[in-house]
Design a protein around this motif. Structure first.
Motif, PDB file in Angstrom:
ATOM      1  N   GLU A 246       7.051 -14.162-124.590  1.00  0.00           N
ATOM      2  CA  GLU A 246       7.018 -15.580-124.957  1.00  0.00           C
ATOM      3  C   GLU A 246       6.867 -16.468-123.727  1.00  0.00           C
ATOM      4  O   GLU A 246       6.119 -17.460-123.749  1.00  0.00           O
ATOM      5  CB  GLU A 246       8.289 -15.945-125.723  1.00  0.00           C
TER       6      GLU A 246
ATOM      7  N   LEU B 258       3.873 -19.093-122.799  1.00  0.00           N
ATOM      8  CA  LEU B 258       4.027 -20.471-122.329  1.00  0.00           C
ATOM      9  C   LEU B 258       3.238 -20.703-121.038  1.00  0.00           C
ATOM     10  O   LEU B 258       2.611 -21.750-120.849  1.00  0.00           O
ATOM     11  CB  LEU B 258       5.498 -20.798-122.108  1.00  0.00           C
TER      12      LEU B 258
ATOM     13  N   THR C 226       6.982 -19.542-131.323  1.00  0.00           N
ATOM     14  CA  THR C 226       6.552 -19.935-129.979  1.00  0.00           C
ATOM     15  C   THR C 226       5.064 -20.260-129.956  1.00  0.00           C
ATOM     16  O   THR C 226       4.639 -21.245-129.336  1.00  0.00           O
ATOM     17  CB  THR C 226       6.878 -18.827-128.969  1.00  0.00           C
TER      18      THR C 226
ATOM     19  N   THR D  62       3.337 -23.798-128.834  1.00  0.00           N
ATOM     20  CA  THR D  62       2.372 -23.959-127.742  1.00  0.00           C
ATOM     21  C   THR D  62       1.122 -24.685-128.220  1.00  0.00           C
ATOM     22  O   THR D  62       0.564 -25.526-127.499  1.00  0.00           O
ATOM     23  CB  THR D  62       1.968 -22.612-127.113  1.00  0.00           C
TER      24      THR D  62
END
Length: 254
Positions: A98, A102, A146, A150
């Motif tokens: 994750e 990012l 996640t 994003t």
């Protein structure tokens, strides 16, 4: 002199298809990705000049190295395509994956958007397309939490920058491609299988380039997906998240 385009995440999927279609339109290219051999195989099949720039854009210094390599050159079109996803319950998904997501989907895209828009403003024009997702147009994505977060960042950043440029009557165009399911290797990396039929990468890129031509800020390929995203704004937030959770749960392959 031929136009020049830079494509990140160019070794496969949508990025590789951008390379094919832009080369067919006469663009000279710079392909950027980690997998050098895949890019060389692709470049060998393209009809225009094609440079290979191996880079791991999860590292900020690699983003800056790319920016430095483009100094003194006119970039007509920059495709900010590098990115990946992951699926699963947030309690169980891998934190390191994750954080890497990012780094690529948010930090690298932000760095390159900033640097390239500044560069294009100085050179007197240009176009930048961030590759987001229809996920970024929805309030949240349970089971792909996640990834959805994003892509919401990508949509928000692009929309704000585009509004600033338009208000300033800038010659620079910035847009965001927001496809639904596309038949690429994204599935394997994200550990999902689509709950809905995907469109081809070819159709996705054709719609993207048409949107760039018409300077659309948000580009949603396919009339069905575009209608669904438009109608989603009419649904209550809680209900929309529940529907999204149901669809995402069906994708899980493990």
């Amino acid at each position: 002199m031929p136009a020049f385009a830079v494509i990140t995440g160019a070794s496969a999927g949508i990025g590789a298809e951008f390379a094919r279609q832009l080369s067919a339109r006469g663009y000279n290219l710079m392909l950027v990705a980690r997998r050098e051999e895949r890019m060389r195989e692709l470049a060998a099949k393209l009809p225009t000049e094609c440079e290979i720039f191996p880079a791991d854009l999860s590292r900020p210094e690699e983003c800056e190295r790319l920016v430095q390599a483009l100094q003194g050159r006119t970039v007509d079109l920059f495709i900010n395509n590098a990115g990946f996803g992951d699926a699963g319950n947030f309690l169980e998904t891998d934190l390191e994956k994750e954080l890497s997501m990012l780094d690529v989907n948010v930090r690298a895209l932000h760095i390159l958007t900033k640097r390239m828009v500044q560069k294009m403003q100085r050179q007197g024009g240009g176009a930048l397309l961030n590759v987001g997702s229809s996920a970024g147009l929805l309030p949240a994505g349970p089971h792909m939490a996640t990834y959805y977060a994003t892509k919401s960042y990508v949509v928000s950043l692009t929309s704000a920058v585009a509004a600033e440029l338009q208000a300033a009557h800038s010659p620079v165009y910035v847009g965001c491609l927001c496809p639904g399911p596309v038949d690429t290797e994204f599935n394997a990396v994200a550990n999902v299988r689509f709950a809905l039929p995907g469109i081809s990468a070819k159709a996705c890129v054709q719609a993207a380039l048409k949107g760039v031509q018409h300077r659309r800020t948000i580009i949603v390929p396919g009339p069905g997906m575009a209608a669904a995203m438009a109608l989603s704004h009419l649904a209550p937030r809680r209900a929309l998240i529940a529907v999204t959770a149901h669809q995402q749960k069906k994708k899980l392959s493990r």
